[in-house]
Design a protein around this motif. Sequence first.
Motif, short mmCIF file in Angstrom:
data_model
loop_
_atom_site.label_atom_id
_atom_site.label_comp_id
_atom_site.label_asym_id
_atom_site.label_seq_id
_atom_site.Cartn_x
_atom_site.Cartn_y
_atom_site.Cartn_z
N ILE A 12 0.84 -1.20 0.00
CA ILE A 12 0.00 0.00 0.00
C ILE A 12 0.87 1.25 0.00
O ILE A 12 0.61 2.21 -0.74
CB ILE A 12 -0.96 -0.02 1.21
N ALA A 13 1.92 1.24 0.83
CA ALA A 13 2.81 2.40 0.90
C ALA A 13 3.49 2.63 -0.46
O ALA A 13 3.57 3.76 -0.95
CB ALA A 13 3.86 2.20 1.99
N ALA A 15 2.43 1.85 -3.38
CA ALA A 15 1.45 2.36 -4.34
C ALA A 15 1.29 3.88 -4.22
O ALA A 15 0.85 4.53 -5.16
CB ALA A 15 0.11 1.66 -4.13
N HIS A 16 1.65 4.42 -3.06
CA HIS A 16 1.61 5.87 -2.83
C HIS A 16 2.99 6.50 -2.98
O HIS A 16 3.18 7.67 -2.65
CB HIS A 16 1.06 6.15 -1.43
N ASP A 18 5.74 5.57 -1.37
CA ASP A 18 6.53 5.49 -0.14
C ASP A 18 7.23 4.14 -0.07
O ASP A 18 6.61 3.13 0.24
CB ASP A 18 5.63 5.68 1.09
N ARG A 27 4.72 10.59 5.84
CA ARG A 27 3.30 10.60 5.45
C ARG A 27 2.39 10.44 6.67
O ARG A 27 1.33 11.05 6.74
CB ARG A 27 2.99 9.50 4.44
N TYR A 57 -3.01 6.19 4.19
CA TYR A 57 -3.00 5.46 2.92
C TYR A 57 -4.40 5.19 2.37
O TYR A 57 -4.56 4.50 1.37
CB TYR A 57 -2.19 4.17 3.06
#
Length: 77
Positions: A12-13, A15-16, A18, A27, A57
């Motif tokens: 998930i990180a 995908a952003h 990070d 973040r 997120y």
Amino acid sequence: MYRLRITRLWEIAAAHGDTTRAAIHRRTGIAESSVHRIVSGQSQPDLNSALRLAEAYGVQVEDLMQRTDADTESVPA
């Protein structure tokens, strides 16, 4: 008991954008030392940190956490 799904957090990180502990820290506002312990599996996030991760997120806390085997064994059928 619930445990952080560390691999899912990294997915998930990433995908952003990070891809480092420092980026997750920036973040979420969670102390970088705490992020290090959380993502290395040395500790579990407290409720506040779990909520901050989820909010930062855009996911539900349930997307980041999973029930451990000990809990599922004690749940009556």
